[in-house]
Write an enzyme that holds these catalytic residues in place. Sequence first.
Site, PDB file in Angstrom:
ATOM      1  N   LYS A 255       4.576  26.225 -30.947  1.00  0.00           N
ATOM      2  CA  LYS A 255       4.279  27.002 -29.424  1.00  0.00           C
ATOM      3  C   LYS A 255       3.261  27.119 -28.826  1.00  0.00           C
ATOM      4  O   LYS A 255       2.217  28.126 -29.438  1.00  0.00           O
ATOM      5  CB  LYS A 255       5.026  28.185 -30.043  1.00  0.00           C
ATOM      6  CG  LYS A 255       5.688  29.176 -29.006  1.00  0.00           C
ATOM      7  CD  LYS A 255       6.510  29.918 -29.964  1.00  0.00           C
ATOM      8  CE  LYS A 255       6.792  30.806 -28.911  1.00  0.00           C
ATOM      9  NZ  LYS A 255       7.939  31.940 -28.900  1.00  0.00           N
TER      10      LYS A 255
ATOM     11  N   THR B  75      16.070  20.321 -54.196  1.00  0.00           N
ATOM     12  CA  THR B  75      15.373  20.204 -52.516  1.00  0.00           C
ATOM     13  C   THR B  75      14.300  20.666 -52.669  1.00  0.00           C
ATOM     14  O   THR B  75      13.205  20.881 -53.924  1.00  0.00           O
ATOM     15  CB  THR B  75      15.581  20.672 -51.188  1.00  0.00           C
ATOM     16  OG1 THR B  75      15.275  22.476 -51.499  1.00  0.00           O
ATOM     17  CG2 THR B  75      17.108  20.492 -51.141  1.00  0.00           C
TER      18      THR B  75
ATOM     19  N   GLU C 171      21.007  17.789 -49.079  1.00  0.00           N
ATOM     20  CA  GLU C 171      22.231  18.092 -48.964  1.00  0.00           C
ATOM     21  C   GLU C 171      23.122  17.254 -48.408  1.00  0.00           C
ATOM     22  O   GLU C 171      24.555  18.015 -48.696  1.00  0.00           O
ATOM     23  CB  GLU C 171      21.708  20.049 -47.904  1.00  0.00           C
ATOM     24  CG  GLU C 171      21.406  20.962 -48.407  1.00  0.00           C
ATOM     25  CD  GLU C 171      19.399  20.467 -47.890  1.00  0.00           C
ATOM     26  OE1 GLU C 171      18.394  19.401 -48.062  1.00  0.00           O
ATOM     27  OE2 GLU C 171      19.393  21.272 -48.404  1.00  0.00           O
TER      28      GLU C 171
ATOM     29  N   TRP D  23       7.613  24.610 -26.029  1.00  0.00           N
ATOM     30  CA  TRP D  23       7.563  24.239 -27.420  1.00  0.00           C
ATOM     31  C   TRP D  23       6.858  22.759 -27.244  1.00  0.00           C
ATOM     32  O   TRP D  23       7.281  22.390 -25.906  1.00  0.00           O
ATOM     33  CB  TRP D  23       8.750  23.809 -27.833  1.00  0.00           C
ATOM     34  CG  TRP D  23       9.843  25.444 -28.029  1.00  0.00           C
ATOM     35  CD1 TRP D  23      10.129  26.338 -27.430  1.00  0.00           C
ATOM     36  CD2 TRP D  23       9.160  26.614 -29.672  1.00  0.00           C
ATOM     37  NE1 TRP D  23      10.996  27.452 -28.367  1.00  0.00           N
ATOM     38  CE2 TRP D  23       9.786  27.706 -29.630  1.00  0.00           C
ATOM     39  CE3 TRP D  23       8.405  25.969 -30.672  1.00  0.00           C
ATOM     40  CZ2 TRP D  23       9.633  27.845 -30.567  1.00  0.00           C
ATOM     41  CZ3 TRP D  23       8.352  26.743 -31.242  1.00  0.00           C
ATOM     42  CH2 TRP D  23       8.633  28.314 -30.939  1.00  0.00           C
TER      43      TRP D  23
HETATM   44  P1  ADP Z   1      12.488  17.717 -48.242  1.00  0.00           P
HETATM   45  O1  ADP Z   1      11.635  16.712 -46.701  1.00  0.00           O
HETATM   46  O2  ADP Z   1      12.404  19.344 -47.909  1.00  0.00           O
HETATM   47  O3  ADP Z   1      11.878  17.118 -49.468  1.00  0.00           O
HETATM   48  P2  ADP Z   1      15.118  16.449 -47.691  1.00  0.00           P
HETATM   49  O4  ADP Z   1      14.462  14.763 -48.460  1.00  0.00           O
HETATM   50  O5  ADP Z   1      16.542  16.715 -48.153  1.00  0.00           O
HETATM   51  O6  ADP Z   1      13.885  17.177 -48.541  1.00  0.00           O
HETATM   52  O7  ADP Z   1      14.564  16.350 -46.071  1.00  0.00           O
HETATM   53  C1  ADP Z   1      15.251  16.786 -45.157  1.00  0.00           C
HETATM   54  C2  ADP Z   1      14.490  16.363 -43.448  1.00  0.00           C
HETATM   55  O8  ADP Z   1      14.058  15.711 -43.401  1.00  0.00           O
HETATM   56  C3  ADP Z   1      15.350  17.053 -42.706  1.00  0.00           C
HETATM   57  O9  ADP Z   1      15.906  17.868 -42.510  1.00  0.00           O
HETATM   58  C4  ADP Z   1      14.397  16.084 -41.708  1.00  0.00           C
HETATM   59  O10 ADP Z   1      13.617  17.460 -41.223  1.00  0.00           O
HETATM   60  C5  ADP Z   1      13.603  15.355 -42.446  1.00  0.00           C
HETATM   61  N1  ADP Z   1      14.206  13.500 -42.262  1.00  0.00           N
HETATM   62  C6  ADP Z   1      15.126  13.392 -42.790  1.00  0.00           C
HETATM   63  N2  ADP Z   1      15.494  11.913 -42.354  1.00  0.00           N
HETATM   64  C7  ADP Z   1      14.459  11.557 -41.061  1.00  0.00           C
HETATM   65  C8  ADP Z   1      14.658  10.699 -39.682  1.00  0.00           C
HETATM   66  N3  ADP Z   1      14.737   9.724 -39.915  1.00  0.00           N
HETATM   67  N4  ADP Z   1      13.485  11.167 -38.511  1.00  0.00           N
HETATM   68  C9  ADP Z   1      12.597  12.406 -39.118  1.00  0.00           C
HETATM   69  N5  ADP Z   1      13.695  13.577 -39.784  1.00  0.00           N
HETATM   70  C10 ADP Z   1      14.279  13.271 -41.009  1.00  0.00           C
END
Ligand code: ADP
Length: 537
Positions: free
Chosen positions: A439, A186, A329, A444
């Site tokens: 916030k 991640t 994940e 929010w």
């Molecule tokens: P990171 O962004 O932390 O590098 P990931 O690629 O696993 O790692 O990202 C997952 C996160 O990206 C999700 O928990 C969410 O917050 C965001 N995300 C993924 N797809 C979408 C989407 N279609 N709309 C909004 N947020 C998204």
Amino acid sequence: MDGLMQPRPLTIAHILERAERLFAHKTVVTAGTERLTYADVCGNARRLATALAALGVPAGARVGTFAGNSRRHLEVYLGAPVTKRVLHSINIRLSAEHLEYIVNHAEDDVVFVDRGLLPRIWPSAGRLPSVRYWVVLPDGTGTAIPADPRVLDYDELIAGAEPFTGSFEDTFALADENLAAGLCYTSGTTGPPKGVLYSHRSTVLHCLGTLAAGLVGLCESDVVLPIVPMFHANAWGLPYGAMMAGASLVLPGSSAEPAHLLRLMETERVTVAGAVPTVWTSLAPGLGAHDLSATRFLLGGGSAVPAALSETYRAAVGVPITHSWGMTEISPVGVIGGTRTQHRDAPEADRVAVRAAQGQPLPLVNVRIVDVETGRELPRDGRAVGELQVAGPWVAGGYFRVPAGESFTRDGWLRTGDLATIDADGYLRLVDRIKDLIKSGGEWISSVELEGAIASHPDVVEVAVVARPDPRWVERPVAYVALRAGSTATAEELLRHIAPMVAKWWLPDEFVFLAALPKTGTGKLSKLALRDSARIA
Ligand code: ADP
């Protein structure tokens, strides 16, 4: 009473051998210049199998890749897991500190690196003691190759190896479907990066899930372009999915230039492409100059796809961007958007709003929202906002070599750190990441919703809203905006534009105009970098 069906393992080896048997002549094009068939690519993976054994890379060892999207990278994608080694695709845009942390944590035994990327990783080599070999993937660049006995040439390695001629699939016993096949870390925005260890079984099921009709639904007639990097959660499963379906693959190589990607889409008659919203934004100005009539499906995820962006594509290409939500994940696809029969006769504005939702869970994926404080499950009424939790056979159940900690509930669901609503039809709408919520005065503000409103102004190219500490309200929103070249839009004009769409107290305190917004290693807008500058301002 047990069923009486054959106990056969689900493995990536089957994907490789199916492609050989059924789709040997279908093509894998790299950068528009190099054209191979699945027979060629799988043949090279068979040679790689022997070569890895000759190098003494044991079963279970991590095989790192530090590469763009190319057929050689695909060969390692196949050759490592089908021989029970673990493919670890490394983000090529990491800082040296994160890169070293990850390679050392994974204890990569060998790393395959694009020749042009050597300058980004070789300076760290001395601090990566587990790596016994560095295999350089020719990529058309003339970057200097270090004179070091550990450095090998990929093409020579392959040419010097006999292909494994047996069935990889037959080497897997039933229990082996749970062997690790892939490792992705991640991003580490909230602590050290964490390794997600995919199994053969989870990879195959994720493939089948995304292949299902009504979802991405890849099929033999598709030409698939994963713009999303192969190090970003296995390019969202598109390479394995395309091979399983028998679709042709188009891999962009090392360039992410909009002109290059648009040319590839036009000349290769691409039908399905996937990318993060910032990339779709970068391609938008060039859409009119290309014949993209072959396009049937565009996938967008990784962060919210603004409705205005999706509509730009629907107008110019005839296909909206289908929204998808996921995480490293979750292999990574958990939820896919789009309208249903019941929306067919709805006013267009309503259909746009449905398409803007992140969508509905894939088969076999369960989602729920819970109260952040009490952990109680909240109703699926489209109004209640809670933390999104996910369970399913391609959802992580733990992290590689670190305690699971807070990431999982007692009943084994993944806590996503995202806030969402779920409606009575099961549509999920992401409100915000918990840590990105603003916030203000005890209430929010959703940064995602504010960004969507600002992005609907025709001159706005990129926007990110972050919190600035405020002595009176605790936090107040600040909008960072990149405008179209030549635009004269002002903060006042943007405020006027969004005023009818959001509550008055949501209006940003300030608009900061930048030429371009900072991006993360996976190409998403970097709120972390912006939050730092908002704090200082
Ligand atoms: P990171 O962004 O932390 O590098 P990931 O690629 O696993 O790692 O990202 C997952 C996160 O990206 C999700 O928990 C969410 O917050 C965001 N995300 C993924 N797809 C979408 C989407 N279609 N709309 C909004 N947020 C998204």
